[in-house]
Write an enzyme that holds these catalytic residues in place. Structure first.
Site, PDB file in Angstrom:
ATOM      1  N   LYS A  77       0.846  -1.199   0.000  1.00  0.00           N
ATOM      2  CA  LYS A  77       0.000   0.000   0.000  1.00  0.00           C
ATOM      3  C   LYS A  77       0.877   1.242   0.000  1.00  0.00           C
ATOM      4  O   LYS A  77       1.893   1.294   0.698  1.00  0.00           O
ATOM      5  CB  LYS A  77      -0.910  -0.027   1.232  1.00  0.00           C
ATOM      6  N   SER A 152      -9.711   1.529   2.731  1.00  0.00           N
ATOM      7  CA  SER A 152      -8.851   2.309   1.855  1.00  0.00           C
ATOM      8  C   SER A 152      -7.784   1.477   1.161  1.00  0.00           C
ATOM      9  O   SER A 152      -7.116   1.949   0.237  1.00  0.00           O
ATOM     10  CB  SER A 152      -8.171   3.422   2.661  1.00  0.00           C
ATOM     11  N   SER A 176      -9.879  -0.831   7.038  1.00  0.00           N
ATOM     12  CA  SER A 176      -9.319  -0.588   5.714  1.00  0.00           C
ATOM     13  C   SER A 176      -8.561  -1.757   5.112  1.00  0.00           C
ATOM     14  O   SER A 176      -8.206  -1.719   3.934  1.00  0.00           O
ATOM     15  CB  SER A 176      -8.402   0.643   5.742  1.00  0.00           C
TER      16      SER A 176
END
Length: 480
Positions: A77, A152, A176
């Site tokens: 990420k 996310s 997330s």
């Protein structure tokens, strides 16, 4: 080259010589080039990954010791720092920022010979639930590209689901990791707070966020946790203890008591999700567990408390982005200080700005008692309630998300409705407990995940239960 194998199958194949790390990583990059135009999981791809994999093969051929990851391709990420690579947080504010150091989780994976294939998309500064708030465009669900992959960590989940890597690292502040894992039918893990170092994770809300792995199987998840967990002198919130998570994972759940959280399974739950939850309860009981309903009254206030607390911490964390310490080419002529900072921060997207404004308001003089302090009281009461539940139950169960994956754009203009996607996941973050999303069903092309939660530092027991549940499930493969 079969890219649809688990991380552990990959490692075994490299060790026994049936898989070449170089060929597998090269095949992975070719696959990314082929499918990511539709998925948009990646923000950057590392061509040097093949050279790194080639070095792993050379070490194996020469009889040198190779780390446990054996060159497995992993995506990261884009709010986790990798030395010498861009870390943008999917924001124009950090569009050209190159990290001068590795996050601790990156160092630990690198020490075990993992190969990083690139950085993946996310909601800007991890503020979102659908990956639509990325400054570089949304990611798409590999099961149906009209659907959101969740957020996310949407790029992380999509990259694992689309076989663009064998595993990924994400961050989980309110769900997330687990939310996109559920939407993309992969495993997503949020560890006990402090079990995994946050050093090198660009902060959103320090008191509750955690780095966690996303993978195809529960065993892969446990394997990755073995690598990245542990105390870190760079992060004073890390805890001692823990242990190994892969050994003993097949222990089963006979005799375990599981609480079914009524506030997470009742009104507002999609009928397909409710049906899957009932099925999961039956399967767990068939494995020897005892299931009983439990009420956590504070859950109904958890989302409001969560967004109040996280916005306050985010407002503080993002104050540093004034174009003086981190920034881009914006001349100072014609501005006084406040107007310059206002102009510089105009590069933030709408969701980040919304939360920064909220984060400045709720703890301010005259309002802190009405909002921020009340949120902290709810957090404390919720922690006591959950602690009481774990005096009676070994685990808590709910659907990961009470709704099916929805179409991109469906909720982007309705932030309150969008925030409710987090209703089942924020409790684990607010209380510091570990939680996992296990792929359980697919309704049409819309995956459904089941969430299991355990008490603090009971990560091994949680993974054992998740593995047991996973073994009862047979799902279709993603229709790429």
């Amino acid at each position: 080259m079969n890219l649809r194998i688990s991380a552990l199958e990959y490692a075994e194949g490299v060790q026994n010589g049936s898989i070449s790390a170089e060929d597998f990583v090269a095949g992975t990059l070719e696959h990314i080039a082929k499918v990511d135009e539709k998925i948009h999981a990646f923000l950057s791809v590392y061509d040097g990954a093949v050279d790194r994999a080639r070095d792993i093969d050379k070490k194996i051929r020469s009889g040198e010791k190779v780390g446990a990851c054996c060159g497995m391709p992993i995506s990261v990420k884009d709010n986790i720092c990798i030395r010498g690579e861009k870390t943008t947080c999917a924001s124009k504010m950090l569009e050209d920022y190159v990290s001068p150091y590795d996050a601790t989780v990156i160092s630990r994976l690198r020490d075990e010979d993992a190969v990083f294939v690139g950085k993946v998309n996310m909601d800007e500064f991890a503020m979102g639930l659908t990956t639509e708030f990325s400054a570089f465009g949304p990611s798409y669900n590999p099961w149906d590209t009209s659907l959101t992959p969740g957020g996310s960590s949407g790029g992380s989940a999509a990259s694992v689901s689309a076989f663009e890597c064998v595993a990924s690292l994400g961050s989980d502040t309110g769900g997330s990791v687990r939310n996109p894992a559920s939407f993309c039918s992969v495993v997503g893990y949020k560890p006990t707070y402090g079990l995994v170092s946050r050093y090198g994770l660009i902060s959103y809300a320090n008191s509750i966020e955690q780095i966690g792995p996303l993978a195809r199987t529960v065993k892969d998840t446990a394997f990755l946790l073995d690598v990245i967990a542990g105390p870190d002198p760079h992060d004073n919130t890390t805890v001692k203890g823990g242990g190994r998570y892969l050994p003993g994972i097949e222990s089963g759940i006979e005799g375990k008591k599981i609480g079914i959280v009524s506030e997470m399974t009742g009104e507002g739950t999609d009928p397909a999700v409710a049906s899957a939850t009932s099925d999961a309860i039956s399967r767990l009981e068939g494995l020897g567990a005892t299931c009983e309903t439990v009420s956590l009254d504070m859950v109904k206030y958890s989302v409001a408390a969560y967004y109040t607390i996280t916005a306050t911490e985010a407002g503080s964390n993002l104050a540093r982005y004034d174009n003086l310490r981190y920034g881009y080419d914006l001349g100072v002529e014609g501005y006084e200080f406040n107007s310059y900072v206002e102009k510089a921060r105009s590069r933030f997207g709408p969701e980040v700005i919304r939360r920064m404004i909220l984060g400045g308001f709720v703890p301010s003089a005259g309002h802190a008692g009405r909002y921020f302090l009340k949120a902290l009281k709810i957090k404390s009461k919720l922690a006591r309630e959950v602690g009481g539940a774990f005096e009676k139950f070994d685990l808590l169960l709910s659907p990961t998300v009470p709704m099916l994956p929805f179409e991109i754009g469906a909720k982007i203009d309705d932030p309150v409705s969008l925030f409710l996607v987090d209703i089942n996941t924020v409790t684990a973050n607010l209380t510091g407990r570990p939680a996992i999303s296990v792929p359980f069903a697919v309704s049409g092309k819309r995956p459904i995940g089941m969430q299991l939660m355990a008490d603090s530092m009971c990560d091994a027991e949680l993974l054992q239960a998740a593995f047991a549940l996973e073994q009862t499930v047979r799902l279709p493969e993603v229709p790429l």
